[in-house]
Design a protein around this motif. Structure first.
Motif, PDB file in Angstrom:
ATOM      1  N   ASP A 193       0.817  -1.220   0.000  1.00 16.68           N
ATOM      2  CA  ASP A 193       0.000   0.000   0.000  1.00 16.68           C
ATOM      3  C   ASP A 193       0.847   1.265   0.000  1.00 16.68           C
ATOM      4  N   LYS A 194       1.958   1.222   0.713  1.00 14.11           N
ATOM      5  CA  LYS A 194       2.778   2.412   0.905  1.00 14.11           C
ATOM      6  C   LYS A 194       3.552   2.752  -0.360  1.00 14.11           C
ATOM      7  N   GLU A 195       3.681   4.030  -0.649  1.00 12.83           N
ATOM      8  CA  GLU A 195       4.422   4.475  -1.828  1.00 12.83           C
ATOM      9  C   GLU A 195       5.910   4.607  -1.513  1.00 12.83           C
ATOM     10  N   GLY A 196       6.721   4.464  -2.543  1.00  8.09           N
ATOM     11  CA  GLY A 196       8.153   4.715  -2.420  1.00  8.09           C
ATOM     12  C   GLY A 196       8.939   3.627  -1.716  1.00  8.09           C
ATOM     13  N   VAL A 197       8.382   2.428  -1.615  1.00  9.56           N
ATOM     14  CA  VAL A 197       9.072   1.319  -0.949  1.00  9.56           C
ATOM     15  C   VAL A 197      10.109   0.731  -1.906  1.00  9.56           C
ATOM     16  N   SER A 198      11.301   0.459  -1.414  1.00  8.09           N
ATOM     17  CA  SER A 198      12.370  -0.118  -2.228  1.00  8.09           C
ATOM     18  C   SER A 198      12.590  -1.580  -1.882  1.00  8.09           C
ATOM     19  N   VAL A 199      13.355  -2.260  -2.710  1.00  6.30           N
ATOM     20  CA  VAL A 199      13.736  -3.640  -2.426  1.00  6.30           C
ATOM     21  C   VAL A 199      14.539  -3.711  -1.134  1.00  6.30           C
ATOM     22  N   ASP A 200      15.408  -2.740  -0.911  1.00  2.00           N
ATOM     23  CA  ASP A 200      16.189  -2.716   0.329  1.00  2.00           C
ATOM     24  C   ASP A 200      15.287  -2.573   1.548  1.00  2.00           C
ATOM     25  N   ASP A 201      14.202  -1.808   1.421  1.00  6.31           N
ATOM     26  CA  ASP A 201      13.242  -1.679   2.518  1.00  6.31           C
ATOM     27  C   ASP A 201      12.602  -3.030   2.829  1.00  6.31           C
ATOM     28  N   ILE A 202      12.210  -3.735   1.786  1.00  9.72           N
ATOM     29  CA  ILE A 202      11.596  -5.062   1.953  1.00  9.72           C
ATOM     30  C   ILE A 202      12.591  -6.016   2.595  1.00  9.72           C
ATOM     31  N   ARG A 203      13.798  -6.025   2.070  1.00 12.61           N
ATOM     32  CA  ARG A 203      14.828  -6.937   2.577  1.00 12.61           C
ATOM     33  C   ARG A 203      15.119  -6.658   4.054  1.00 12.61           C
ATOM     34  N   SER A 204      15.173  -5.398   4.429  1.00 12.37           N
ATOM     35  CA  SER A 204      15.470  -5.029   5.808  1.00 12.37           C
ATOM     36  C   SER A 204      14.417  -5.578   6.765  1.00 12.37           C
ATOM     37  N   GLU A 205      13.156  -5.536   6.382  1.00 11.92           N
ATOM     38  CA  GLU A 205      12.094  -6.077   7.242  1.00 11.92           C
ATOM     39  C   GLU A 205      12.204  -7.588   7.372  1.00 11.92           C
ATOM     40  N   LEU A 206      12.553  -8.251   6.283  1.00 15.14           N
ATOM     41  CA  LEU A 206      12.653  -9.711   6.296  1.00 15.14           C
ATOM     42  C   LEU A 206      13.854 -10.191   7.108  1.00 15.14           C
ATOM     43  N   VAL A 207      14.960  -9.480   6.998  1.00 17.54           N
ATOM     44  CA  VAL A 207      16.175  -9.875   7.721  1.00 17.54           C
ATOM     45  C   VAL A 207      15.934  -9.886   9.221  1.00 17.54           C
ATOM     46  N   ASN A 208      15.107  -8.979   9.697  1.00 21.07           N
ATOM     47  CA  ASN A 208      14.866  -8.848  11.136  1.00 21.07           C
ATOM     48  C   ASN A 208      13.633  -9.607  11.621  1.00 21.07           C
ATOM     49  N   ALA A 209      12.995 -10.376  10.744  1.00 19.92           N
ATOM     50  CA  ALA A 209      11.759 -11.068  11.107  1.00 19.92           C
ATOM     51  C   ALA A 209      12.049 -12.455  11.679  1.00 19.92           C
ATOM     52  N   PRO A 210      11.296 -12.875  12.694  1.00 24.00           N
ATOM     53  CA  PRO A 210      11.514 -14.209  13.284  1.00 24.00           C
ATOM     54  C   PRO A 210      11.150 -15.328  12.321  1.00 24.00           C
ATOM     55  N   GLY A 211      11.983 -16.372  12.315  1.00 22.42           N
ATOM     56  CA  GLY A 211      11.690 -17.558  11.509  1.00 22.42           C
ATOM     57  C   GLY A 211      12.038 -17.449  10.047  1.00 22.42           C
ATOM     58  N   ILE A 212      12.642 -16.320   9.640  1.00 26.31           N
ATOM     59  CA  ILE A 212      12.965 -16.093   8.228  1.00 26.31           C
ATOM     60  C   ILE A 212      14.468 -15.970   8.041  1.00 26.31           C
ATOM     61  N   VAL A 213      14.976 -16.626   7.013  1.00 26.33           N
ATOM     62  CA  VAL A 213      16.376 -16.477   6.621  1.00 26.33           C
ATOM     63  C   VAL A 213      16.394 -15.929   5.200  1.00 26.33           C
ATOM     64  N   VAL A 214      17.039 -14.797   5.021  1.00 24.96           N
ATOM     65  CA  VAL A 214      17.138 -14.181   3.696  1.00 24.96           C
ATOM     66  C   VAL A 214      18.378 -14.706   2.990  1.00 24.96           C
ATOM     67  N   GLN A 215      18.184 -15.270   1.816  1.00 25.35           N
ATOM     68  CA  GLN A 215      19.278 -15.731   0.953  1.00 25.35           C
ATOM     69  C   GLN A 215      19.092 -15.035  -0.395  1.00 25.35           C
ATOM     70  N   ASP A 216      19.686 -13.883  -0.545  1.00 27.43           N
ATOM     71  CA  ASP A 216      19.338 -13.027  -1.672  1.00 27.43           C
ATOM     72  C   ASP A 216      20.552 -12.265  -2.185  1.00 27.43           C
ATOM     73  N   ASP A 217      21.347 -12.929  -3.000  1.00 29.93           N
ATOM     74  CA  ASP A 217      22.507 -12.289  -3.608  1.00 29.93           C
ATOM     75  C   ASP A 217      22.685 -12.845  -5.013  1.00 29.93           C
ATOM     76  N   ALA A 218      22.149 -12.115  -5.992  1.00 29.04           N
ATOM     77  CA  ALA A 218      22.196 -12.586  -7.373  1.00 29.04           C
ATOM     78  C   ALA A 218      23.630 -12.707  -7.886  1.00 29.04           C
ATOM     79  N   LYS A 219      24.519 -11.851  -7.392  1.00 26.67           N
ATOM     80  CA  LYS A 219      25.895 -11.867  -7.878  1.00 26.67           C
ATOM     81  C   LYS A 219      26.600 -13.183  -7.556  1.00 26.67           C
ATOM     82  N   THR A 220      26.270 -13.760  -6.424  1.00 25.48           N
ATOM     83  CA  THR A 220      26.910 -15.017  -6.020  1.00 25.48           C
ATOM     84  C   THR A 220      25.971 -16.213  -6.193  1.00 25.48           C
TER      85      THR A 220
END
Length: 345
Positions: free
Chosen positions: A258-285
């Motif tokens: 719903d919110k405007e101006g949200v970036s991928v980094d914003d999304i990633r930051s919320e997921l990194v700090n969320a319980p039960g979630i592991v972020v594995q997100d690096d296209a370069k590697t």
């Protein structure tokens, strides 16, 4: 209550066994654990971590003095015994579809809506495995940025269809490699008129079709997601596919915030700090979740985060988890843990 008497209905099945393992692994405060199954399984012994548990036949009297009863033996068994267990004083945590959409029964993923546990009347429903991992990954995003649309395509392991489906995958793979005729007896659904090989294949049907053209598995994801989020206005659509993987469901999830101006980094930051979630997100590697590496793990793995090229509030992500663990057994045990924590307050 400091310790509780526990029963597991369907204890000899894949999920029932995992529930037992998770109770022991997490040091759940149980004074006793009773394993219940069909009459033909009675007398069998299940050993976990050097501890032996005898299997008993499921009868109404089985629930005398039971405080928490985990049900994972199919909807018919839940409908037969769940209310009886409640009458005898147990709280039922049901891992089937029998009660999920009953309005008065909470449908719970603890990371998302543990607060509704206070509303239970003896039965608590555990959601569909594919729903659990998706809402777990979306909840921190929904809470921070809002959510109005989800379009999900699933790539579901054969273990979700039971042990026989795992065996059929192995048999069919051997038949394929030996250039033999492939024998298909189970998938996409046992109630269907046609059966297709799953080995080296992808079947775009899980469960039977509704008159709408959606399968019941897809409708479960749609309706359960709305109930868990308490958002009837949420737009949700699903396509569910069975693939030749033993364990670990994968999902391609498109969502709009719903919110405007949200970036991928914003999304990633919320997921990194969320319980039960592991972020594995690096296209370069080439670092992203895969079902093979999720097997046996508790977490929901999220990767391939990216913004939709045409919608300013649209995003894509890839979500993977072990469907027998967080998708079933672990979530059930977490519900019980949350229930006990609620009662202590």
């Amino acid at each position: 209550m400091s310790t509780v008497n526990v029963a597991i209905v369907g204890a000899t099945g894949a999920v029932g066994t995992k529930i037992l393992e998770k109770l022991l692994e997490r040091n759940f405060p149980s004074s006793s654990i009773k394993l219940l199954a069909s009459k033909r399984s009675a007398g069998n012994v299940i050993e976990v971590d050097g501890k032996q548990f005898a299997v008993e036949e499921t009868v109404p009297e089985s629930f005398d003095d039971v405080d928490i009863a985990f049900f994972s033996a199919g909807g018919a068994i839940s409908k037969m015994f769940a209310e009886e267990a409640v009458k005898r004083g147990a709280v039922v945590i049901d891992n089937t579809s029998a009660f999920r959409m009953t309005e008065t029964i909470p449908l719970v993923v603890p990371e998302v809506n543990a607060d509704v546990l206070q509303e239970h009347n003896g039965i608590i429903a555990n959601p569909n495995c594919s729903t659990i991992q998706m809402v777990t990954a979306l909840e921190p995003i929904r809470e921070k940025f809002g959510l109005n649309r989800i379009i999900v395509s699933t790539y579901q392991a054969v273990s979700g269809a039971g042990a026989e489906a795992i065996d059929e995958l192995e048999i069919q793979s051997n038949q394929f490699n030996n250039r033999q005729e492939i024998d298909a007896k189970l998938l996409p659904t046992g109630a269907g008129e046609k059966f297709y090989p799953i080995s080296f294949n992808a079947i775009p049907q899980i469960d039977a079709f509704d008159s709408s053209g959606y399968t019941f598995e897809e409708l479960k994801m749609i309706n359960e997601t709305k109930k868990i989020f308490n958002m009837n206005e949420l737009h949700v659509s699903a396509t569910c596919v069975r693939i030749p993987v033993v364990s670990g469901h994968s999902e391609s999830v498109y969502f709009e915030v719903d919110k405007e101006g949200v970036s991928v980094d914003d999304i990633r930051s919320e997921l990194v700090n969320a319980p039960g979630i592991v972020v594995q997100d690096d296209a370069k590697t080439q670092h992203y979740p895969m079902p093979l590496f999720s097997e046996g793990k508790d977490d929901v793995f999220v990767g391939r985060l990216r913004k939709d090229p045409d919608h300013p509030a649209g995003f894509h992500m890839w979500v993977v988890t072990d469907n027998l663990i967080k998708g079933a057994a672990l979530n059930s045990v977490q519900i019980a843990e949350s229930l006990l924590a609620t009662e202590k307050k």
